[in-house]
Design an enzyme around this catalytic site. Structure first.
Site, PDB file in Angstrom:
ATOM      1  N   GLY A  11     -24.997   5.750 -25.807  1.00 34.81           N
ATOM      2  CA  GLY A  11     -23.971   5.064 -26.603  1.00 34.81           C
ATOM      3  C   GLY A  11     -24.569   4.581 -27.915  1.00 34.81           C
ATOM      4  N   ARG A  72     -24.333  12.116 -25.292  1.00 39.16           N
ATOM      5  CA  ARG A  72     -24.829  12.202 -23.916  1.00 39.16           C
ATOM      6  C   ARG A  72     -25.001  13.701 -23.701  1.00 39.16           C
ATOM      7  NH1 ARG A  72     -24.135   6.840 -22.682  1.00 39.16           N
ATOM      8  NH2 ARG A  72     -22.234   5.895 -23.450  1.00 39.16           N
ATOM      9  N   ASP A 103     -31.470   3.138 -21.042  1.00 34.20           N
ATOM     10  CA  ASP A 103     -32.353   3.570 -19.950  1.00 34.20           C
ATOM     11  C   ASP A 103     -32.224   5.060 -19.661  1.00 34.20           C
ATOM     12  OD1 ASP A 103     -29.812   3.043 -18.948  1.00 34.20           O
ATOM     13  OD2 ASP A 103     -30.567   2.667 -16.925  1.00 34.20           O
ATOM     14  N   THR A 126     -28.905  -0.236 -27.248  1.00 36.02           N
ATOM     15  CA  THR A 126     -27.667  -0.131 -26.467  1.00 36.02           C
ATOM     16  C   THR A 126     -26.973  -1.482 -26.511  1.00 36.02           C
ATOM     17  OG1 THR A 126     -26.736   0.025 -24.218  1.00 36.02           O
ATOM     18  CG2 THR A 126     -29.064  -0.552 -24.358  1.00 36.02           C
ATOM     19  N   ASP A 128     -25.442  -2.779 -24.198  1.00 43.38           N
ATOM     20  CA  ASP A 128     -25.377  -3.365 -22.855  1.00 43.38           C
ATOM     21  C   ASP A 128     -26.473  -4.409 -22.572  1.00 43.38           C
ATOM     22  OD1 ASP A 128     -23.305  -1.622 -22.473  1.00 43.38           O
ATOM     23  OD2 ASP A 128     -24.481  -0.147 -21.365  1.00 43.38           O
ATOM     24  N   ASP A 130     -29.209  -4.031 -21.121  1.00 44.06           N
ATOM     25  CA  ASP A 130     -29.604  -3.909 -19.712  1.00 44.06           C
ATOM     26  C   ASP A 130     -31.008  -3.319 -19.553  1.00 44.06           C
ATOM     27  OD1 ASP A 130     -28.892  -1.454 -20.720  1.00 44.06           O
ATOM     28  OD2 ASP A 130     -27.741  -0.824 -18.973  1.00 44.06           O
ATOM     29  N   ARG A 172     -21.123  -1.429 -18.943  1.00 44.27           N
ATOM     30  CA  ARG A 172     -21.330  -0.428 -17.880  1.00 44.27           C
ATOM     31  C   ARG A 172     -21.493  -1.112 -16.533  1.00 44.27           C
ATOM     32  NH1 ARG A 172     -22.669   5.063 -18.338  1.00 44.27           N
ATOM     33  NH2 ARG A 172     -23.302   4.803 -20.480  1.00 44.27           N
TER      34      ARG A 172
HETATM   35  N1  LIG Z   1     -32.734  11.642 -15.544  1.00 45.51           N
HETATM   36  C1  LIG Z   1     -32.669  12.137 -16.790  1.00 45.51           C
HETATM   37  N2  LIG Z   1     -33.455  13.170 -17.170  1.00 45.51           N
HETATM   38  C2  LIG Z   1     -33.409  13.682 -18.412  1.00 45.51           C
HETATM   39  N3  LIG Z   1     -32.578  13.216 -19.376  1.00 45.51           N
HETATM   40  C3  LIG Z   1     -31.776  12.197 -19.073  1.00 45.51           C
HETATM   41  C4  LIG Z   1     -31.780  11.596 -17.762  1.00 45.51           C
HETATM   42  N4  LIG Z   1     -30.860  10.590 -17.765  1.00 45.51           N
HETATM   43  C5  LIG Z   1     -30.319  10.587 -19.000  1.00 45.51           C
HETATM   44  N5  LIG Z   1     -30.862  11.523 -19.798  1.00 45.51           N
HETATM   45  C6  LIG Z   1     -30.520  11.835 -21.179  1.00 45.51           C
HETATM   46  O1  LIG Z   1     -30.253  10.651 -21.914  1.00 45.51           O
HETATM   47  C7  LIG Z   1     -28.911  10.714 -22.396  1.00 45.51           C
HETATM   48  C8  LIG Z   1     -28.365   9.321 -22.546  1.00 45.51           C
HETATM   49  O2  LIG Z   1     -28.309   8.684 -21.268  1.00 45.51           O
HETATM   50  P1  LIG Z   1     -27.104   7.699 -20.903  1.00 45.51           P
HETATM   51  O3  LIG Z   1     -25.818   8.420 -21.109  1.00 45.51           O
HETATM   52  O4  LIG Z   1     -27.383   7.133 -19.559  1.00 45.51           O
HETATM   53  O5  LIG Z   1     -27.147   6.586 -22.047  1.00 45.51           O
HETATM   54  P2  LIG Z   1     -28.231   5.457 -22.305  1.00 45.51           P
HETATM   55  O6  LIG Z   1     -29.400   6.030 -22.997  1.00 45.51           O
HETATM   56  O7  LIG Z   1     -28.479   4.709 -21.032  1.00 45.51           O
HETATM   57  O8  LIG Z   1     -27.468   4.563 -23.386  1.00 45.51           O
HETATM   58  P3  LIG Z   1     -26.274   3.522 -23.157  1.00 45.51           P
HETATM   59  O9  LIG Z   1     -26.852   2.389 -22.343  1.00 45.51           O
HETATM   60  O10 LIG Z   1     -25.922   3.100 -24.529  1.00 45.51           O
HETATM   61  O11 LIG Z   1     -25.178   4.254 -22.477  1.00 45.51           O
HETATM   62  C9  LIG Z   1     -28.202  11.595 -21.398  1.00 45.51           C
HETATM   63  O12 LIG Z   1     -27.006  12.140 -21.893  1.00 45.51           O
HETATM   64  C10 LIG Z   1     -29.247  12.677 -21.188  1.00 45.51           C
HETATM   65  O13 LIG Z   1     -29.272  13.551 -22.284  1.00 45.51           O
HETATM   66  O1  LIG Z   2     -18.795   5.991 -24.978  1.00 46.65           O
HETATM   67  P1  LIG Z   2     -18.663   6.359 -23.556  1.00 46.65           P
HETATM   68  O2  LIG Z   2     -19.361   7.623 -23.240  1.00 46.65           O
HETATM   69  O3  LIG Z   2     -17.250   6.293 -23.125  1.00 46.65           O
HETATM   70  O4  LIG Z   2     -19.456   5.276 -22.697  1.00 46.65           O
HETATM   71  C1  LIG Z   2     -19.023   3.985 -22.513  1.00 46.65           C
HETATM   72  C2  LIG Z   2     -20.188   3.195 -22.007  1.00 46.65           C
HETATM   73  O5  LIG Z   2     -21.177   3.154 -23.017  1.00 46.65           O
HETATM   74  C3  LIG Z   2     -21.505   1.810 -23.310  1.00 46.65           C
HETATM   75  O6  LIG Z   2     -20.715   1.402 -24.404  1.00 46.65           O
HETATM   76  C4  LIG Z   2     -22.945   1.712 -23.687  1.00 46.65           C
HETATM   77  O7  LIG Z   2     -23.726   2.066 -22.585  1.00 46.65           O
HETATM   78  C5  LIG Z   2     -21.127   1.047 -22.033  1.00 46.65           C
HETATM   79  O8  LIG Z   2     -20.942  -0.328 -22.262  1.00 46.65           O
HETATM   80  C6  LIG Z   2     -19.881   1.776 -21.622  1.00 46.65           C
HETATM   81  O9  LIG Z   2     -19.652   1.669 -20.234  1.00 46.65           O
END
Ligand SMILES: Nc1ncnc2c1ncn2[C@@H]1O[C@H](COP(=O)(O)OP(=O)(O)OP(=O)(O)O)[C@@H](O)[C@H]1O
Ligand SMILES: O=P(O)(O)OC[C@H]1O[C@](O)(CO)[C@@H](O)[C@@H]1O
Length: 332
Positions: A11, A72, A103, A126, A128, A130, A172
């Site tokens: 995000g 993503r 994460d 992020t 969040d 978190d 989330r």
């Molecule tokens: N286990 C994994 N192995 C490899 N790549 C990963 C894995 N988990 C996530 N990713 C990569 O990281 C991208 C972002 O992960 P995710 O959608 O969980 O958001 P995030 O980094 O946690 O950010 P946010 O908290 O803002 O949603 C995923 O779309 C994927 O490309």
């Molecule tokens: O933009 P998307 O893919 O709908 O994801 C929404 C999620 O992304 C965040 O905005 C950031 O992780 C969360 O708070 C929410 O649950």
């Protein structure tokens, strides 16, 4: 150390551009080249990048979103995708990969690390908040500010009608936004993962109904419920129906949704992102690897990426106790 690759993933979060700017400025200062890969890990898989310069990024400090775009990227969950990403890093002679994200994005870094010899560094970006290893993630302060401003407006109309309002916030599966926003708006109820348990659903609902009735009948005042997303079975509309069916309470709903990710970063996020961006380049130059950088008690903290993705950062207990006790005692 000659070349850094940079991307934003997951995000988008306000302040990502400020971090990109600081990294690029510091790279130039240290005679390093910096390649920005587009659309999260897709850019690595598809070898889609732009050489970044101070001229390109200098004005970006105040802008929301991310100039590198984010995504993503499901392909990163496959070994083929990870290997393609690593090939791009090799092909472009990258020494260090910096990823700004949450994460999930750091899981991506760990996956790359298993197939590539270069350094990997994560910056927490992020809304969040978190991530273990930092007090605040880049974007959290702005999201809280945006939600607070929206809810202050809602409160005015709620007050005019002595009305109950349910406002759903993002996060989330973490309650940092819900608690920070709930406290900042003086919400009568905050429901989040820390204080809601499905097993006690009936008692929680009964207690909420009693509190809203007390507020509306005795004090002739509005009632604000801040509700974390992905928490209440059926979401805000189910809660609204349950209040009507079981307490004859009329309520209105507002789901703040992606507005919380939008807009210019507040100064706190701009400064945090700038500090962390500069430190990321220093860290790369000093040979750090497999770490996330954050500020913890105002000091730079380097957290092993495995730890950053596996440990929880709970909402401050003090917030939970204060809200349950002195801040809402009058509702009993
Ligand atoms: N286990 C994994 N192995 C490899 N790549 C990963 C894995 N988990 C996530 N990713 C990569 O990281 C991208 C972002 O992960 P995710 O959608 O969980 O958001 P995030 O980094 O946690 O950010 P946010 O908290 O803002 O949603 C995923 O779309 C994927 O490309
Ligand atoms: O933009 P998307 O893919 O709908 O994801 C929404 C999620 O992304 C965040 O905005 C950031 O992780 C969360 O708070 C929410 O649950």
């Amino acid at each position: 150390m000659k070349k850094i690759a940079l991307l934003t993933s997951g995000g988008d979060a306000p302040g990502m551009n400020a971090a990109i700017r600081a990294i690029v400025l510091s790279c130039e200062y240290n005679n390093l080249s910096c390649l920005g890969f587009y659309h999260g890990y897709n850019g690595l898989i598809e070898d889609d990048f732009i050489p970044l310069s101070s001229q390109l990024v200098n004005a970006e400090i105040k802008n929301g979103g991310t100039l590198l775009k984010s995504a993503r990227c499901p392909a990163m969950m496959t070994e083929t995708g990870v290997k393609q990403a690593c090939n791009t890093l090799l092909k472009n002679d990258i020494d260090c990969l910096i990823v700004i994200g949450g994460d999930g994005s750091f899981h991506g870094l760990l996956a790359i690390k298993a197939h590539w010899q270069g350094q990997v560094i994560g910056l927490p970006g992020t809304i969040d908040n978190d991530l273990y290893g930092c007090d605040k993630t880049i974007g959290f302060a702005t999201a809280v500010n945006t939600a607070t401003q929206a809810i202050d407006k809602i409160r005015d109309t709620a007050n005019a009608f002595d009305r109950a309002f349910i406002v759903e916030v993002m996060g989330r599966h973490s309650g940092h936004i819900a608690f920070q926003v709930g406290l900042s708006c003086g919400a009568e109820s905050i429901f989040s993962f820390e204080n809601y348990n499905n097993e006690n659903h009936r008692e929680i609902l009964k207690d909420l109904i009693a509190k809203i009735q007390t507020q509306q009948l005795n004090r002739k005042a509005s009632y604000l419920v801040v509700l974390a997303e992905n928490l209440w079975p059926g979401g805000a509309s189910a809660l609204q129906e349950q209040l009507k069916a079981q307490g004859d309470i009329e309520s209105a709903i507002c789901i703040l949704g992606h507005t919380q990710r939008r807009g210019a970063p507040v100064p706190e996020d701009r400064v945090l992102a700038t500090q962390l961006g500069l430190k990321a380049v220093d860290s790369a130059l000093s040979g750090d690897d497999n770490i996330m950088l954050g500020l913890s008690a105002n000091q730079l903290a380097k957290t092993d990426l495995n730890e950053a993705v596996s440990k929880n950062k709970p909402v401050d207990d003090e917030f939970i106790t204060a809200h349950k006790g002195p801040l809402t005692h009058y509702l009993k």
